[in-house]
Each structure stands twice: as C-alpha cells, then as structure tokens.
Scaffold this motif. Structure first.
Motif, short mmCIF file in Angstrom:
data_model
loop_
_atom_site.label_atom_id
_atom_site.label_comp_id
_atom_site.label_asym_id
_atom_site.label_seq_id
_atom_site.Cartn_x
_atom_site.Cartn_y
_atom_site.Cartn_z
N THR A 97 0.84 -1.20 0.00
CA THR A 97 0.00 0.00 0.00
C THR A 97 0.88 1.25 0.00
OG1 THR A 97 -1.60 -1.25 1.29
CG2 THR A 97 -1.93 1.12 1.19
N TRP A 98 1.95 1.21 0.76
CA TRP A 98 2.89 2.34 0.79
C TRP A 98 3.43 2.62 -0.61
CZ3 TRP A 98 5.13 5.34 4.83
CH2 TRP A 98 6.27 6.06 4.45
N PHE B 294 0.87 4.25 -2.89
CA PHE B 294 0.72 5.68 -2.64
C PHE B 294 1.91 6.45 -3.21
CE2 PHE B 294 -2.81 7.15 0.03
CZ PHE B 294 -3.48 5.95 0.19
N ALA C 170 1.42 12.47 13.39
CA ALA C 170 0.66 11.61 12.48
C ALA C 170 -0.41 12.40 11.74
CB ALA C 170 0.01 10.47 13.26
N ASN C 171 -0.75 13.59 12.26
CA ASN C 171 -1.82 14.37 11.65
C ASN C 171 -1.31 15.38 10.62
OD1 ASN C 171 -0.53 15.90 13.47
ND2 ASN C 171 -2.35 16.69 14.52
N ASP C 172 -0.03 15.28 10.24
CA ASP C 172 0.53 16.29 9.32
C ASP C 172 0.29 15.97 7.85
OD1 ASP C 172 1.38 17.67 11.50
OD2 ASP C 172 3.46 16.98 11.42
N GLY C 173 -0.13 14.78 7.52
CA GLY C 173 -0.37 14.45 6.12
C GLY C 173 -0.40 12.96 5.90
N ALA C 174 -0.62 12.57 4.62
CA ALA C 174 -0.75 11.13 4.31
C ALA C 174 0.56 10.40 4.59
CB ALA C 174 -1.15 10.96 2.85
N SER D 106 0.96 9.90 8.45
CA SER D 106 0.09 8.91 9.09
C SER D 106 0.49 7.50 8.66
CB SER D 106 -1.38 9.18 8.75
OG SER D 106 -1.64 8.89 7.41
N MET D 107 0.86 7.35 7.38
CA MET D 107 1.25 6.02 6.92
C MET D 107 2.58 5.60 7.51
SD MET D 107 -0.10 5.98 2.98
CE MET D 107 0.28 4.26 2.72
N TYR E 255 3.72 6.40 10.47
CA TYR E 255 3.49 5.94 11.85
C TYR E 255 2.77 4.59 11.86
CZ TYR E 255 5.25 10.05 14.23
OH TYR E 255 6.09 11.01 14.73
N ALA E 256 1.83 4.39 10.93
CA ALA E 256 1.11 3.11 10.91
C ALA E 256 2.07 1.96 10.60
CB ALA E 256 -0.01 3.16 9.87
N ALA E 257 2.90 2.14 9.57
CA ALA E 257 3.80 1.05 9.15
C ALA E 257 4.88 0.79 10.19
CB ALA E 257 4.42 1.39 7.80
#
Lengths: 539, 199
Positions: free
Chosen positions: B37-38, B41, B129-133, B136-137, B139-141
């Motif tokens: 997914t990364w 994107f 994590a709220n600064d952009g796609a 957030s990705m 931090y998730a990964a």
C-alpha cells in the motif's frame, strides 16, 4: 522433542457456575459451540436488516422505513453480519469443534488461543456493530464512531486470525499416528486450506485497516475520510473474499456425501486437488483487484495478442475456481450415484449449498466481462448472496451431521429436510432477480432514487421475499436445533455409520475426546476398525 | 456422563515451531500488505520540482529528515539478534544453560535497543501523524513493525523464563523463538528498504 504442556486446561470445578465455565473454557468443543451459537444469532440479525433494506428498495420513490443517513449503515451492517457474523463463525466453529475429533486428537493446538480468538472476534464484531448503530460505519456521519468501526474491524480480524492459526496448527501437528495429510478427512483438509488462506489474507486486511484508521483519526489526507472506508476495506465484504471464507464448507460436502451415500470417494486425491485449486485461485484473486475482461463482441479476436493477455489472467483467477467447484460437485455426484442414498437433511443442505456457491462463483465471471455492463450494479449482490447463503446452508448441513457429536442429540431429519428446500428457494429468489435488475442497471449501494424500464418493484419484492424465506428457514432451524439439543432423543455414538475418527468416540465426547491413541492405516480408519472387529481380527 | 481416562501422550510434532512459522507467515503478510500500500501511494503521488533533486514524486515532504543512522543500526541489530537467537539454540541443544541464558539475554537487550532506536527515529523526525498522508502512513507502518518487535521481545522473555526456570528440554521453544526473530528480521528488511531507503 518438545515438553510444552499440551494438555487441555482443566475445566473449572463442578461447583463453578455454568456461565463461568463457558466464559473460561478452552475445550474446543465448547468454543466451537460458542462460535456456532453466536453465528446463528448473527444470521438472524443480518437477515432482519436485509429484509428492511430490500423492503425499502421495493418503492424507489420515497423512504418507507429507513432514512437517507441510515441506509449506508444498514447496508454495512448486513454485509458485516452475514460475512463476519455468520459465515465465519459457523465454519470456524465447526472446524474448531470437529477437526480435532476427526484427527483422533485429545484437543486442538493452542486451545487458549482459539478460545481467546472467539472472545476477541466477538468483541470486535460488537464494537463494529455499535459504531454502525451510532452512524459510524462506512460513509457514516459520526467520525469518532467511524474510528471505532475501524478499530473494531481490526480487533475482529485478529480474533479470526488467532482461531484460524489454532485450526491450521492442529491439522499440521495433532494428527493421529499413521494419519498422513492425504489420509485426513476432507473437512479437515478444507479447514486447513481455508485457515491458511485466512492467515495469508486477513493480515493484509488488518494492515490496510490500520492505515485507514490512523489516517482517519489523525490526518484525513490519504484514504478519503469517512467515504473512503469502503473503498479500502469493503473488499472483505464481497466476492471473491466471500468464496475464500467459504472454503471449509467444501470439505463438509465431501464428508457428508461419502458418509450418507455409504460410498468411498472415488478419487480422494482429485477431491483434495479440487479444494486446493479453489483456495489457491480464490486467494490469488483476493490479492488482485478484480480482473475484468473487455470483450467487445465480434472484435475480440482482432488483436489476438492483446486479447489473450486479457483473457489468461481472467481465466486463471475467475474461471479456474469455478472448475474446482465443478470438480467438487462432480465427485459428490459420482459418490452418490451407485448407492442411491436416502434423502436426509445434511445431504440436502450441503448439495443445495454447493449449488448456491457454484451459482455465485459462475455469476461472478459474467459480471466481470465489461461488455455485460453490470459492473457497479446490484448484480454484485446476486454474486455475494448465493455464495453466502450456500456456505450457510452447508454449515446447517454440517450442524445436522455433527450435531450428535457436539450435543449428544440428533436434529430431527424429517423436520430439517424441508428447511433445506426453503434455503434453495431463498438462494433462487436472492440471485435471479438481482441478475435481472443488474442487467437493467439498478445501482448497487442505493435503496432509493433509481428507475429503469421493467417491473423494478417486482424484482426488488422478490429479493425481499428471498430474505424472508431464508429468515423463516433459519428461525425454524434454530428452533429445531434448540428443541433437539435440549429435549431430543439421545444420539448413538455413530448415528451415520461413519468411517472417520469422530464417530469412534462417545456422543458427546469426553473432555479429552478419546480413551487411547488410535493408529490410522487408511483414510477410513473407523471402517477399518469395524471391518476388523466383524472378522474378529482385532481384540 | 463420566469422562473416559485421558489418552496417552501422542507423539509431539513440533507444535510450537509450526505455530511460530504460521504466525510468522501472518506477520509477513501484514508487513508485506502494508509495504504494498505504501508503494502504491508513492507511485500514485504527483510529480513536483524539488530545488535540490529536480523533478521528484510529491510523496515525502522535503522538510522531513529521516534519521537513517538509527534505522541502519536497527537493521544491524536485528541481524545480530538472529545470530544470538541461533546461539541460544546451539547452546540449548547441548544442554548448556549458561550460554543459552546469555544468548537469550543479549537477544532481549538488542531487541530493546531496536525498539529504542525506533522511538528515537520518531522523536528525531519531530512530525505528527496528523501532518499528512505520508506522516500517518509512516506511523502506521513503523508502529506495526514496532508492535511485532515487542511481540518478539515478549517471546524472548517467555523462552528465557521457561528455559532458565528449569525446562531445559524445551529446545523446540528456543528454536521456534529463533525462527520468529528470523521472520522479524526479514520483515524489517522490507520496512527498511521501502520506508527508510526508498522512502
């Protein structure tokens, strides 16, 4: 050599309240029954909501029962309940309860993992449903609850993953001495294959949901916010994922057909292959976006090279699973033919269920031909529902078949058989009208504000009737099961004259299933034992 | 009804090892799916002109500096963990409690160091994590990978306590523990290459 303690955790003492026993049990039979019982409740709830949605579609001019905000939530709840609230727990429950018995094992592998998997799955399902009720499902208006829906989906997936891991490791490590994998019963094989497929596919869903959750909670920059939820994780609630989840059902068909048909499967290795082919291709399809086929009528062969490049992946990923399903059906019919079996509820349920799955998988192929013009239409529901109802029907057959082993009592065969015919009627009503409406361009995901030429009210009324029939069949089946299992006649240890090891122990089995270790010499060990006993070769 | 007496112990078939392999496969699919997914994107990002590097994909914001030293040390640390975990297997097979304990202890220490390195990366990057796609990705990964590393640390602790607590015949558990660290190292190789090298 391991010295890991694999003894089943001792159940709490007799003085402990029954509720505490059920809450803390790691006995695979009880965990399986918990899954099955919860799955039946989920099915009734899902069907009631499906009736509301389809009733709403009958008059597309105005809302009768639902509101514009609640429609996406109810649609999401229906799919969630029918897929992860019904098909998954019914088939997982049967696998958890029956597979160790078929293997001649005292318990499943990692029994606490399977038990924890049940409670985690149930918690996740509850969280996701609570979020949907509060307008927090896909396209929901309450962003905090959309977060809860995503978190619940992750928890739900983890629970399913844990239970599937227990099942797969049970089959790989707990087989009785002499039972190679090709001597294992077909349901055991399909449970292994289905569990491995879930183990490979479910983490991808969990990872994607984690991305969507973090993005939705903090950034809302990459995954489309509330409206993007279905785009990213909606694939888990439609075909081909529904076929992947239904794979354990195929093994139930073989076990029921060969036992009740009183005949050995003619080609066991082909049966193993057929289930494997369906699993591998369904898994391959899940990892792809749907491979569509631009047909373009007579011009198809004008540019043969390009067209073959289009055709090959299409055939491989969409047609091969149907060939595998046809193999399952063909072998089943071959098994039944010579012995003229009596009609019985398990047999009727599984054959009708198999037809439903086959119908849905075949319809999926047609739906992916671009020139058919049904992509994005309600036709998709006509693919999903027969596969789901088919898997449920087979699970009903499995409950009738293995019920004596799980509860010690039989479900009345005479009373249950007509319910299978109701399931067949429901599959017909919830597939063919959807196909017609799909070809007439009725959009999917809407219950209102569409119009097309033809009797659209009729098609939607028929689909509503289909869900009503399925609800009738389900409630009657649940009532019958409760009556049979609480006050029915006690079943014998081997009511079907079976050939596999689950019938070699008492009904219901004792805490550790078998009194001793059974050495297996063929794919039908109980038949061998009976044969040896009758000829006096075994003491 | 009365229960029959329990069956005798069936021949063990490396249940913990097989279970670990299955769990490893699931974990690898988790990381594999997230990396896919990364990359999607990253591939779908529009092209923009960078002052330093010409035309580039508009994926990672230019102001972000990923601390590569810490990421590289994590990778090296995980390779060493594999050696330590295998050393534990070697020693356990020879009933050498001292060296098994030492190897498991070093494994736990290096696992802690790897988790600490990941936390250092988050702290040094200084983005939310709220600064952009991308954020957030990221931090998730990396968060999912850290959760897996934490599970490895717990596995090491369980193996150490059981082995040093006297169950010295549990070589299979130590072997399965080593297998889990091999899987974690392979998974981190993917994360390291996709997120820290390719970005």
């Amino acid at each position: 050599m391991t010295s890991i303690e694999t003894h089943l955790p001792t159940d709490v003492s007799a003085s402990t309240p029954a509720i505490a026993t059920w809450l803390t049990t790691a006995d695979h039979k009880k965990v399986g029954r918990l899954f099955i019982g919860t799955g039946l409740v989920g099915l009734v709830a899902g069907l009631v909501l499906a009736i509301l949605v389809t009733f709403e579609r009958i008059n597309a001019d105005s809302y009768q029962i639902l509101s514009v905000d609640s429609v996406p939530q109810v649609l999401a709840a229906v799919r969630l309940l029918l897929t992860f609230g019904t098909v998954v727990p019914l088939l997982l429950g049967l696998s958890v309860a029956v597979v160790p018995l078929q293997l001649g094992a005292r318990s499943n592998a990692f029994p606490r993992l399977a038990a924890a998997g049940f409670w985690i799955w149930l918690t996740g399902l509850g969280l996701a449903l609570a979020a949907i009720i509060g307008n927090g499902g896909p396209n929901g208006g309450n962003s905090n609850l959309v977060d809860l829906y995503l978190a619940g989906s992750i928890v739900l997936g983890l629970g399913v993953l844990m239970t599937a891991t227990s099942i797969a490791v049970t089959v790989l490590t707990n087989r009785a001495p002499g039972m190679g994998i090709l001597r294992a019963p077909l349901f055991t094989w399909s449970s292994l294959v289905g569990s491995l497929a879930v183990i490979l596919a479910m983490p991808v869903l969990i990872g994607t949901t984690l991305y969507v959750y973090i993005d939705h909670r903090y950034a809302r920059a990459g995954f489309g916010g509330n409206t993007g939820v279905n785009q990213w994780i909606g694939w888990a609630l439609s075909q081909p994922f529904s076929l992947l989840l239904a794979i354990p059902a195929l093994g139930i068909v073989f076990d029921v057909v060969s036992t009740i048909g009183r005949n050995r499967l003619p080609q066991r290795s082909v049966a193993f292959g057929a289930i494997g082919v369906v699993a591998v291709t369904a898994l391959a399809t899940v990892t792809q976006t749907n491979i569509t086929l631009p047909w373009e009528g007579a011009k198809f062969l004008d540019d043969a090279g390009t067209k073959i490049a289009d055709l090959l992946p299409f055939l491989l990923l969409n047609v091969v699973p149907v060939l595998g399903l046809l193999g399952v059906l063909g072998l089943s019919l071959l098994t039944l033919k010579p012995s003229k079996p009596v009609i019985s509820a398990p047999l009727t349920f599984v054959l009708i269920g198999l037809l439903g799955i086959l119908l849905g998988a075949a319809a999926h192929i047609v739906g992916l031909v671009e020139d058919a013009g049904v992509i994005g239409s309600i036709y998709e529901a006509g693919v999903y529902v027969p596969i789901t109802f088919g898997a449920i029907s087979i699970a009903f057959g499995g409950i009738c078949y293995w019920g004596p082993k799980l509860w010690g009592r039989s479900i009345s065969d005479k009373a249950a058989t007509p319910l299978a015919l109701l399931a067949l009627l429901a599959i017909g009503l919830d597939s063919i009208p959807y196909y017609i409406a799909g070809f007439a361009d009725q959009p999917t995901g809407l219950v209102n504000g569409f119009a097309y030429s033809g009797p659209q009210d009729l098609w939607n009324a028929l689909t509503c009737a289909g869900f009503v029939v399925m609800l009738l069949a389900t409630t009657a089946f649940v009532g019958l099961a409760i009556k049979s299992f609480t006050s029915g006649a006690a079943a014998g240890n081997d009511p079907w004259d079976g050939t596999t090891l689950e019938w070699a122990t008492s009904s219901p089995p004792p805490a550790e299933n078998f009194a001793g270790v059974i050495v297996v010499n063929s794919a039908t060990p109980l038949a061998d034992i009976k044969s040896a006993s009758s000829t006096g070769k075994v003491a | 009804m009365l229960a029959l007496p329990p069956a005798s112990q069936p021949a063990p078939r490396r249940q913990v090892f097989v279970g670990t392999a299955v769990a490893g496969a699931a974990g690898f699919m988790l990381i594999g799916g997230m990396m896919a997914t990364w990359l999607k994107f990253r591939a779908d990002a529009p092209v923009r002109e960078s002052l330093k590097r010409g035309f580039i994909k508009d994926w990672m914001p230019e102001k972000i500096v990923v601390p590569e030293v810490a990421a590289n040390m994590m990778l090296l640390g995980l390779f060493v963990i594999c050696i330590m975990a295998q050393w534990a297997v070697y020693s356990a097979k020879r009933n050498d409690r001292t060296h098994t304990g030492l190897a498991l202890g070093v494994t736990a220490l290096l696992a802690l160091a790897s988790i600490n390195a990941q936390i250092a990366i988050w702290a040094q990057m200084g983005v939310g994590a709220n600064d952009g796609a991308f954020h957030s990705m990221f931090y998730a990964a990396t968060g999912a990978m850290t959760a897996l590393l934490l599970s490895g640390l717990v596995y090491t602790a369980v193996a150490a306590f059981r082995y040093l607590g006297g169950r010295t015949k549990e070589v299979e558990l130590v072997s399965a523990h080593a297998l889990y660290w091999y899987f974690l190292t392979a998974a981190f190789c993917a994360v390291w290459f996709v997120i820290y090298v390719q970005k």
